[in-house]
Design a protein around this motif. Sequence first.
Motif, short mmCIF file in Angstrom:
data_model
loop_
_atom_site.label_atom_id
_atom_site.label_comp_id
_atom_site.label_asym_id
_atom_site.label_seq_id
_atom_site.Cartn_x
_atom_site.Cartn_y
_atom_site.Cartn_z
N ALA A 97 0.87 -1.06 0.13
CA ALA A 97 0.00 0.06 -0.03
C ALA A 97 0.96 1.23 0.02
CB ALA A 97 -1.19 -0.29 1.23
N LEU A 98 1.90 1.25 0.71
CA LEU A 98 2.81 2.27 0.78
C LEU A 98 3.69 2.58 -0.38
CD1 LEU A 98 4.11 4.20 2.94
CD2 LEU A 98 5.75 2.80 3.09
N ALA A 99 3.93 1.46 -1.29
CA ALA A 99 4.50 1.65 -2.50
C ALA A 99 3.48 2.43 -3.60
CB ALA A 99 5.16 0.33 -3.10
N ASP A 100 2.38 1.83 -3.57
CA ASP A 100 1.31 2.10 -4.42
C ASP A 100 0.94 3.38 -4.16
OD1 ASP A 100 -0.53 1.46 -6.60
OD2 ASP A 100 -2.01 1.90 -4.95
N SER A 101 0.70 4.04 -2.80
CA SER A 101 0.41 5.36 -2.75
C SER A 101 1.45 6.34 -3.01
CB SER A 101 -0.17 5.51 -1.20
OG SER A 101 1.07 5.12 -0.16
N GLY A 102 2.93 5.90 -2.78
CA GLY A 102 3.98 6.61 -2.83
C GLY A 102 4.12 7.09 -4.34
N THR A 140 8.45 5.90 7.24
CA THR A 140 7.16 4.98 7.26
C THR A 140 7.63 3.40 6.96
OG1 THR A 140 5.69 6.61 6.69
CG2 THR A 140 4.79 4.47 6.82
N ALA A 141 8.34 2.94 5.77
CA ALA A 141 8.60 2.05 5.47
C ALA A 141 9.77 1.41 6.44
CB ALA A 141 9.29 1.95 3.96
N SER A 142 10.48 2.35 6.90
CA SER A 142 11.41 1.83 7.85
C SER A 142 10.84 1.42 9.23
CB SER A 142 12.53 3.03 8.14
OG SER A 142 13.36 3.15 7.26
N ALA A 143 9.77 2.10 9.33
CA ALA A 143 9.14 1.66 10.68
C ALA A 143 8.32 0.37 10.59
CB ALA A 143 8.03 2.87 11.08
N VAL A 144 7.67 0.15 9.56
CA VAL A 144 7.01 -1.15 9.19
C VAL A 144 8.08 -2.31 9.38
CG1 VAL A 144 5.82 -2.34 7.35
CG2 VAL A 144 5.16 -0.03 7.91
N LEU A 145 9.32 -2.07 8.62
CA LEU A 145 10.04 -3.10 8.47
C LEU A 145 10.80 -3.41 9.78
CD1 LEU A 145 11.55 -2.49 4.97
CD2 LEU A 145 10.59 -4.32 5.49
N GLY A 146 11.05 -2.31 10.77
CA GLY A 146 11.41 -2.45 11.84
C GLY A 146 10.65 -3.08 12.74
N ALA A 147 9.29 -3.01 12.79
CA ALA A 147 8.41 -3.66 13.61
C ALA A 147 8.18 -5.24 13.33
CB ALA A 147 6.87 -3.10 13.51
N GLU A 148 8.61 -5.51 11.99
CA GLU A 148 8.29 -6.71 11.52
C GLU A 148 9.54 -7.58 12.06
OE1 GLU A 148 8.13 -8.92 7.01
OE2 GLU A 148 9.81 -7.36 7.45
N ARG A 149 10.82 -6.96 11.93
CA ARG A 149 12.02 -7.41 12.42
C ARG A 149 11.86 -7.73 13.67
NH1 ARG A 149 17.53 -7.26 10.14
NH2 ARG A 149 19.12 -7.38 11.68
N SER A 150 11.62 -6.83 14.75
CA SER A 150 11.26 -6.88 16.02
C SER A 150 10.53 -8.00 16.31
CB SER A 150 10.84 -5.69 16.69
OG SER A 150 10.70 -5.78 17.99
N ALA A 151 9.63 -8.34 15.67
CA ALA A 151 8.44 -9.46 15.94
C ALA A 151 9.09 -10.67 15.56
CB ALA A 151 7.07 -8.95 15.02
N VAL A 152 9.62 -10.80 14.50
CA VAL A 152 10.30 -11.89 13.92
C VAL A 152 11.47 -12.31 14.88
CG1 VAL A 152 11.72 -12.88 12.19
CG2 VAL A 152 9.53 -11.72 11.45
N SER A 153 12.06 -11.31 15.36
CA SER A 153 13.43 -11.83 15.98
C SER A 153 13.01 -12.30 17.43
CB SER A 153 14.15 -10.53 16.33
OG SER A 153 14.88 -10.03 15.20
#
Length: 353
Positions: A17-22, A121-134
């Motif tokens: 959604a971020l890539a499309d809206s961007g 925003t993309a960094s925040a999404v990926l950071g949250a994903e990385r934190s959850a996965v870790s």
Amino acid sequence: MLSRSHTDVLADVALDALADSGRRLLDADAAVIAAGTSGQLFARAAAGLAARHATVTEHEPGPDGVLVPVHLSVAGGIVVSRAEDEPDGHAIADSARGFRVLLVVAGARPDERIARHLLETASAVLGAERSAVSGAARESLHQREEERRRWARELHDETLQQLGALQVLLTSALPKADAVPSAGLVEAVRQAIELVAGQIRNLRELITELRPAALDDLGLLPPLQALARRTEQLSGIPVRLHVSLRYAEGAIGTRLLPNVELAVYRVVQEALTNVRRHSTATRVTVTVVEDDETVVAEVSDDGQGFDADPATGFGLSGMRERAELAEGTLEVTPARADGRGTTVRLVVPARHR
């Protein structure tokens, strides 16, 4: 806690959604969001390009937070390079979270403020994903280690003790068997004693493989020394071991954090197992050195090496997982035709209890 698959799905939806809206907000021909920990990044989302699951090769990356003119080509992956003239795209990067996130926009120069906001925003999404996965991976790893510890304790306290008692019983029965006029009985008792002794040795090795007690009680040095000796005994390959740890040398009074010690031990253990089983090496060197900031563990051999593809089952995925959870890095240098063997190198932060 969310499973890895659920976390990935949620992150993918948000990034798509971020890539499309961007792309729409920037009036661009295409927008790509890529992430990774090296120059080879992974395209996590794309709009205007069929770039899902492609790799992104970033040549001469621009400084973080600065919109840089780039040439963008797509041929089995996305190649991004700095443009000196006539750029066909722009890129902006962020590496502040311990991994690199790249937003690539094809077309006219975008609004820098919007591009920076999209990147954050993309960094925040990926950071949250990385934190959850870790977190999920760390919990899974902890559970596996606890299971290893439990099995080691059960085997030591129950099976090994009973085998020891049986060995004592058979040994005490041997003089009585000698008094009986039956050579077959004496030989049978002696064979039974030898079999039990062999099983006790095998069981002790298995217990140590599962969870060396010295690692919990004494730190890294004693279990690494025992691991080197065991590798030599099982394979006949000489192992040269050099360990320099500040706690073991009395320079400081606190040991490394448990997850750091465990990561170092398990990576060295897996690397030596690969040497023993696959490399046809004639010698191996293990070096573990701590300085003020890092612990570097390196296992080098002169063998033919093994396939460094994690899919081949040589334990590389497990080693990389342990390195990442200890916030470190793992590098594997494959064997070369000139006789230089494989090197496994782990670098983790030197954090203490």
